[in-house]
Design a protein around this motif. Sequence first.
Motif, short mmCIF file in Angstrom:
data_model
loop_
_atom_site.label_atom_id
_atom_site.label_comp_id
_atom_site.label_asym_id
_atom_site.label_seq_id
_atom_site.Cartn_x
_atom_site.Cartn_y
_atom_site.Cartn_z
N PHE A 126 -13.34 5.64 35.66
CA PHE A 126 -12.24 4.75 36.03
C PHE A 126 -11.97 4.74 37.54
O PHE A 126 -10.92 4.29 37.99
N ALA A 127 -12.94 5.24 38.33
CA ALA A 127 -12.91 5.16 39.79
C ALA A 127 -11.71 5.87 40.40
O ALA A 127 -11.28 5.53 41.50
N ILE A 128 -11.17 6.85 39.68
CA ILE A 128 -10.08 7.65 40.23
C ILE A 128 -10.28 9.09 39.79
O ILE A 128 -10.46 9.37 38.61
N GLY A 129 -10.30 10.00 40.77
CA GLY A 129 -10.52 11.40 40.46
C GLY A 129 -9.26 12.08 39.97
O GLY A 129 -8.14 11.64 40.23
N GLN A 144 0.62 2.41 36.56
CA GLN A 144 -0.66 2.43 37.27
C GLN A 144 -1.80 2.77 36.32
O GLN A 144 -2.87 2.17 36.37
N ALA A 145 -1.57 3.76 35.46
CA ALA A 145 -2.61 4.19 34.52
C ALA A 145 -3.00 3.06 33.57
O ALA A 145 -4.18 2.89 33.24
N LEU A 146 -2.02 2.27 33.17
CA LEU A 146 -2.30 1.20 32.21
C LEU A 146 -3.14 0.07 32.82
O LEU A 146 -3.72 -0.73 32.09
N LYS A 147 -3.22 0.02 34.14
CA LYS A 147 -4.03 -1.01 34.81
C LYS A 147 -5.48 -0.59 35.00
O LYS A 147 -6.32 -1.40 35.37
N LEU A 148 -5.78 0.69 34.79
CA LEU A 148 -7.13 1.20 35.06
C LEU A 148 -8.14 0.64 34.07
O LEU A 148 -7.92 0.65 32.86
N LYS A 149 -9.28 0.17 34.60
CA LYS A 149 -10.37 -0.36 33.78
C LYS A 149 -11.68 0.26 34.22
O LYS A 149 -11.87 0.59 35.40
N GLY A 153 -14.89 -3.36 31.94
CA GLY A 153 -13.64 -4.08 31.75
C GLY A 153 -12.74 -3.50 30.68
O GLY A 153 -11.74 -4.11 30.32
N ASN A 154 -13.08 -2.30 30.17
CA ASN A 154 -12.26 -1.67 29.14
C ASN A 154 -11.07 -0.94 29.78
O ASN A 154 -11.24 -0.17 30.72
N PHE A 155 -9.89 -1.18 29.25
CA PHE A 155 -8.70 -0.52 29.78
C PHE A 155 -8.65 0.94 29.32
O PHE A 155 -9.03 1.27 28.20
N ARG A 160 -8.95 5.54 25.52
CA ARG A 160 -8.48 6.87 25.12
C ARG A 160 -8.02 6.86 23.67
O ARG A 160 -8.22 7.83 22.93
N ILE A 161 -7.41 5.76 23.20
CA ILE A 161 -7.00 5.68 21.80
C ILE A 161 -8.22 5.64 20.89
O ILE A 161 -8.28 6.32 19.86
#
Length: 406
Positions: A126-129, A144-149, A153-155, A160-161
């Motif tokens: 998700f391009a974030i460490g 912010q977390a909910l915008k991560l793809k 293109g998967n959120f 995670r669910i």
Amino acid sequence: MQRLHEELDKLARFSSSEYPSVTRVLYTQNDLEARQYFISLCEDLNLKVRIDPIGNTYARWEGAEPKLAAIGTGSHIDAIPLSGQYDGTVGVFGALEAIRYLKSINFKPKRSIELVLFTAEEPTRFAIGCLGSRMMSGQLKLEQALKLKDKEGNFLNDVRIEAGFKGDLNEVELSKDYYHAFIELHIEQGPRLEKEGLDIGIVSKIAAPSTLRVNLIGEGGHAGAVLMPIRKDAGIAGAEIMIAVERIAKKSNSDDTVGTTGIFDILPRAVNSIPKEAYLEIDLRDTNIETRDKALSDLKQEIAEICEKRNIKYSIEILNCDPPAICDSQLVNTIEKVTNSLGYSSKIMASHAYHDSLFMAQLFPTTMIFIPSKDGVSHRPDEYSSPEQIEKGVKTLALTLKEIDG
């Protein structure tokens, strides 16, 4: 410690690339199987396991006074593509071995000792460490977390669910009194300890990272038909930016400034076609936030100048821009005392790589224990720390946990 090395070797087999390389990306089947292997070992030790909604996994050895703030330790087991088997994993499975050691000497903790397997220290998917520890510390908010793809293109929330991690993501954040202290054991991932012939590094500060995503749009065209004076080559602009990253890092007047363009792609990637687009991801960091921010400002200015000169449209997205961590001096002194009692050589040093401890330090007294890395190599299949070096790290961690509890 033979058991620990067998466990690390078995863990390395949970990988989508061929052994001895390790590729273990967040929420993939290999990641889920590796987590389950870890949980089974915790349950064998009668540790109480809980998993939060993002997948951070806690294994608690309950103390005599469980209402007291616990002592935390741990690291990560996710691995970037084609990496090695020691990064992060030594801090998880080594901490498990430290608990075994304390149990073997009949130590009875007053405070609970809790081992944490952090979700996604690596930014691979998700391009974030430090995804898990960012959310634990409140540095990454729910919106912010909910915008991560991911690249497909998967959120994040959907992935995670689907992987089986459910519940309210607001529950991931920890209170500031959750841990009394936090200690992370880790390989150095650099050459300093080995070069100086030292057993243990005691971390006093952790570098401040920033990550930029740069998109460039020029004009494509036939490599033979479009003459040089009228070109708008996004690839050349990207190359200039890449060189600027190196130059700015070198001239910052700080030995700790480092700049890396880890991703550089162009389109359409045809030998007879002018690149019409370029995409870069840039890592810029320093242990001093003022120096890092000055380098970051200089880089953004250079990107603007390069693109203006070459008639390239551009956008810059700051993926993260984190503060450095100053480690707790009392914990640093405690580890130094422990290494002296064990007869180990040590030095107090900075961590130029950042770790989950960077975010634990936003909430709790925190430091790290480093062990040497052969030739300073990491994020490669030939990454290596010897059994003897790992054993010294484990014993240092175990007796540090004991000392903090006392």
